[in-house]
Write an enzyme that holds these catalytic residues in place. Structure first.
Site, PDB file in Angstrom:
ATOM      1  CG  HIS A  26      49.487  45.546  41.756  1.00 58.17           C
ATOM      2  ND1 HIS A  26      50.160  45.623  40.696  1.00 58.17           N
ATOM      3  CD2 HIS A  26      49.156  44.116  41.782  1.00 58.17           C
ATOM      4  CE1 HIS A  26      50.590  44.349  39.893  1.00 58.17           C
ATOM      5  NE2 HIS A  26      50.057  43.392  40.650  1.00 58.17           N
ATOM      6  CB  CYS A  27      43.501  46.883  42.825  1.00 58.48           C
ATOM      7  SG  CYS A  27      44.200  45.728  44.298  1.00 58.48           S
TER       8      CYS A  27
END
Length: 410
Positions: free
Chosen positions: A256-257
């Site tokens: 998610h980064c």
């Protein structure tokens, strides 16, 4: 000084945040709208593979509470926002979770409360979504309410990143806000002059990784063309003790980064008429790797077997976005499986890490359970994620594979 702290969002960032603040002696309530998640935590059961059940039980014994009841988070000293900041299919920022978090607490804070946003986002978010909103409600920021930004630095699977000793970037809307957040986090803080600087620093950390992974992806293509093992090139270069950081090629960047955060920056700059060609190109290179590796798999299958790929039964080992982490968010392996299935390839997905770190059944995922002989029934085994469990048994896996294709490279 002991504070009453509320952590909003109990995911991969929020739950470790609760743990750290409990260890620092604060009275902590973890809030999440997911009732099932909260119920599990109240039973002492972790929903994350990166947090042990005994750790949850330990912090509960120290007074930590978990709730989805918004009335229980009123009038607290500190509110920490740890909610997702995703992008949509057009790679446009979605800040609806931050907005919802602000809406949740705007009638719950008290005079003197400190509000800290930890979610990764574009420069200006804290001012636009927190400072502006609470100012509209009549609060004088820096006098009777304090707003700060301190980005999370969690690296799932890296136990060091869960330690409170990792330096924290902190910034406040005013000098008094900064003093409040510095006092709260205590030691190991790195102060920056304003909110936008802190927000940009965090996004730059992940953009740096995106760009360097793209360069490693290009190295993969260069090495293939020159018939050189890319892993050997990287190992040789990594012997230099300065001026070099080792990044490895990838099927695609998950989690998610890195696949998300740089696009917050490119979106913001585009809205301001500024081009970011290096970041955009890096994103395109990374996005291209799945098709590149798929073509390599097809070529390998055609060369090594009498069957076409669409006639094969294929086992995929590992479907998470990262080794030793039971997290499939934006996993490129799942996309690869979908691509293969669209080609009418019969695929069975194995991931013992997921199945050993979840408290509920996971559909469409199978466990090898140490029985690697079952791989013999497949025409090809694609080794997609090098979980430590599989690495320890890699020779056995290869011996039981009719065809073995390694995507982990190095």
């Amino acid at each position: 000084m002991k504070k009453e702290v509320v952590v909003i969002g109990l995911g991969y960032v929020g739950l470790p945040s609760v743990i750290n603040h409990v260890k620092n002696g604060h009275k902590v309530i973890g809030f999440d709208i997911d009732e099932e998640k909260v119920d599990m935590l109240n039973k002492g059961i972790s929903h994350l593979d990166t947090v042990l059940d005994e750790t949850v039980r330990m912090i509960k014994e120290r007074g930590a509470e978990f709730t989805y009841d918004a009335q229980r988070i009123k009038d607290k000293d500190v509110y920490i926002i740890d909610v997702p900041t995703p992008i949509d299919k057009y790679k446009t920022p979605d800040l609806s979770y931050i907005k919802s978090a602000v809406d949740l607490i705007k009638n719950k804070v008290k005079t003197g409360s400190l509000i800290v946003l930890e979610s990764t986002t574009y420069p200006g978010t804290t001012e636009e979504y927190l400072v502006a909103e609470f100012s509209k409600l009549g609060y004088h920021i820096g006098t009777d309410l304090f707003i700060a930004y301190s980005p999370e630095r969690i690296d799932p699977g890296n136990t060091q990143s869960l330690s409170a000793k990792i330096p924290r970037i902190v910034a406040g809307h005013t000098d008094k806000c900064l003093s409040k957040v510095e006092e709260f986090f205590g030691s190991h803080v790195s102060t920056v002059p304003n909110l936008k600087t802190a927000e940009l620093a965090k996004i730059y950390e992940n953009t740096f990784r995106l760009v360097n992974i793209a360069l490693a992806d290009e190295l993969q293509k260069i090495s293939d063309n020159l018939d050189i093992e890319v892993g050997e090139v990287l190992e040789a270069a990594a012997t230099k003790p300065f001026g070099f950081m080792k990044f490895t090629p990838n099927l695609g960047i998950g989690g998610h980064c890195i696949p998300v955060d740089p696009y917050y920056l490119t979106w913001l700059m585009e809205s301001r008429g500024i081009e970011t060609p290096l970041i955009q190109t890096a994103g395109k290179i990374n996005d291209s790797m799945l098709d590149y590796y798929l073509e390599k798999i097809i070529t390998y299958a055609n060369k090594k077997s009498d069957k076409n790929l669409d006639e094969m039964n294929v086992a995929i080992l590992g479907i998470t976005y990262k080794k030793n982490v039971a997290d499939t968010r934006m996993s490129s392996v799942i996309t690869l499986i979908n691509e293969l299935e669209e080609m009418n390839v019969t695929v069975v997905a194995y991931d013992d890490i997921i199945l050993s770190n979840t408290n509920s059944p996971v559909e469409s995922i199978t466990s090898l359970e140490g029985d690697y002989c079952q791989l013999k029934k497949f025409d090809m085994v694609i080794y997609a994620v090098d979980h430590e469990l599989y690495e320890k048994n890699k020779e056995n896996i290869i011996d039981n594979s009719q065809l073995f294709y390694d995507l982990t490279l190095v």
